[in-house]
Design an enzyme around this catalytic site. Structure first.
Site, PDB file in Angstrom:
ATOM      1  N   HIS A  94     109.288 -23.817 -28.182  1.00 13.60           N
ATOM      2  CA  HIS A  94     109.489 -24.781 -26.921  1.00 13.60           C
ATOM      3  C   HIS A  94     108.260 -25.012 -25.698  1.00 13.60           C
ATOM      4  O   HIS A  94     107.404 -25.877 -25.113  1.00 13.60           O
ATOM      5  CB  HIS A  94     111.076 -24.808 -26.805  1.00 13.60           C
ATOM      6  CG  HIS A  94     111.572 -25.708 -27.648  1.00 13.60           C
ATOM      7  ND1 HIS A  94     111.772 -26.321 -28.270  1.00 13.60           N
ATOM      8  CD2 HIS A  94     112.887 -24.511 -27.946  1.00 13.60           C
ATOM      9  CE1 HIS A  94     113.275 -26.177 -29.365  1.00 13.60           C
ATOM     10  NE2 HIS A  94     113.891 -24.829 -28.511  1.00 13.60           N
TER      11      HIS A  94
HETATM   12  O1  RIB Z   1     115.564 -27.652 -26.011  1.00 11.52           O
HETATM   13  C1  RIB Z   1     114.934 -26.757 -26.059  1.00 11.52           C
HETATM   14  C2  RIB Z   1     114.594 -26.137 -24.309  1.00 11.52           C
HETATM   15  O2  RIB Z   1     115.871 -26.188 -23.924  1.00 11.52           O
HETATM   16  C3  RIB Z   1     113.329 -25.392 -23.903  1.00 11.52           C
HETATM   17  O3  RIB Z   1     113.191 -25.578 -22.440  1.00 11.52           O
HETATM   18  C4  RIB Z   1     114.743 -24.365 -23.780  1.00 11.52           C
HETATM   19  O4  RIB Z   1     113.878 -23.207 -22.890  1.00 11.52           O
HETATM   20  C5  RIB Z   1     115.856 -24.593 -22.642  1.00 11.52           C
HETATM   21  O5  RIB Z   1     115.876 -25.091 -21.769  1.00 11.52           O
END
Ligand code: RIB
Ligand code: CA
Length: 312
Positions: free
Chosen positions: A241
């Site tokens: 992500h």
């Molecule tokens: O939903 C994914 C996000 O939530 C990413 O940034 C992960 O590190 C958590 O913070």
């Protein structure tokens, strides 16, 4: 010309990879890391951010602890994804570099006031509590922000922590509303993009084949991090992500999206934290975000691997 950025983060294995990518990229001048409670409580995210800086050979990077809970909610964490420490996978020693004495929110405010207007980009990778608190405490800084490039939200992918919401937005929806309504140029890397940035065996092997401590750590983090997504989605691997935020800054042509309106649900218990993205422009609500839907995943991993190779 280098881009000045502040990374606001809740490490988190994927945050860690994003921080490494940023520190390996000469196009970016990382002015500091501001840490927020999210994946794990603040004391651990503050620990983890410094571990990553030391891994990158950057014990000089200033790390500031910020808000330890959302604006108006109890903290929700994600140990089920990231493990008890937030950086589970490899065994990692505690950092030796110190935290800065200044609070993260004060660092954000002071940096935006002292740097030339429009010269600093904020890169939130976790709940938006620090950013929103800074905007509320010092409204004069809002117009001085060049752009906010954040990981959060979803449209087609809807949610990962509830059926309706993505974790970063869900944890602090009030903060997200402040940020999305602030009028700052905004790029959103939602699950719709990040769920296409999946680690695969070959891609993780490429990290290992770097033959460096960084490569070994990133491979071990992704091996741990992907077990959750493989089980839940039956996917090939873990979605990286947060590195998508940094990759967008470095190579925006790897991504596709559209300028649309995105509102944040803060009232409904059922859909709290939902990013109501007007992807098909069915309302006349003004566009407030470049909402990213597509990614060249091979290009993303090639960029990431090449940059990680620059760290030892
Ligand atoms: O939903 C994914 C996000 O939530 C990413 O940034 C992960 O590190 C958590 O913070
Ligand atoms: Ca994160």
């Amino acid at each position: 010309m280098t881009q000045k950025i502040i990374i606001d983060t809740d490490p988190g294995q994927d945050d860690a990879v994003a921080i490494l990518l940023a520190l390996a990229s000469p196009e970016l001048e990382v002015l500091g890391l501001t840490v927020v409670a999210g994946n794990v409580p603040l004391d651990l995210t503050a620990r983890n951010a410094r571990i990553v800086c030391e891994l990158a050979g950057r014990p000089d990077m200033p790390v500031f602890a910020g808000c330890d809970r959302p604006l108006a909610r109890d903290l929700v964490t994600a140990e089920h994804v990231h493990g008890k420490t937030g950086l589970d996978g490899p065994q990692m020693a505690d950092p030796t570099m110190p935290l800065q004495d200044m609070h993260a929110v004060d660092f954000i405010i002071e940096t935006l006031r002292s740097q030339p207007a429009g010269s600093v980009t904020l890169c939130p990778l976790g709940p938006l509590t620090n950013i929103a608190t800074a905007f509320r405490r010092a409204p004069d800084i809002v117009a001085r922000v060049a752009r906010i490039v954040l990981m959060g939200g979803a449209y087609f992918e809807v949610g990962n922590i509830t059926p309706a919401a993505e974790f970063n937005i869900y944890v602090d929806p009030e903060a997200a509303k402040i940020v999305f309504d602030a009028g700052v140029p905004l790029t959103v890397l939602p699950l719709d993009a990040t769920h296409k940035a999946l680690t695969t065996a070959d891609r993780v092997q490429a990290f290992r084949d770097l033959g460096t401590e960084v490569g070994r750590m990133v491979a071990a983090w992704t091996d741990f991090f992907e077990r959750f997504d493989k089980e839940k989605y039956g996917s090939a691997g873990a979605p990286l992500h947060d590195p998508c935020v940094i990759a967008w800054l470095l190579a925006p042509d790897l991504f596709t999206g559209r300028e649309i309106n995105v509102e944040i649900e803060v009232d409904s218990p059922l859909t709290r934290g939902m990013t109501v993205a007007d992807w098909w422009r069915v309302t006349d609500r003004p566009a407030n975000a470049l909402f990213i839907g597509g990614i060249d995943a091979d290009g993303f991993f090639a960029l990431l691997t090449e940059r990680l190779a620059r760290l030892s």
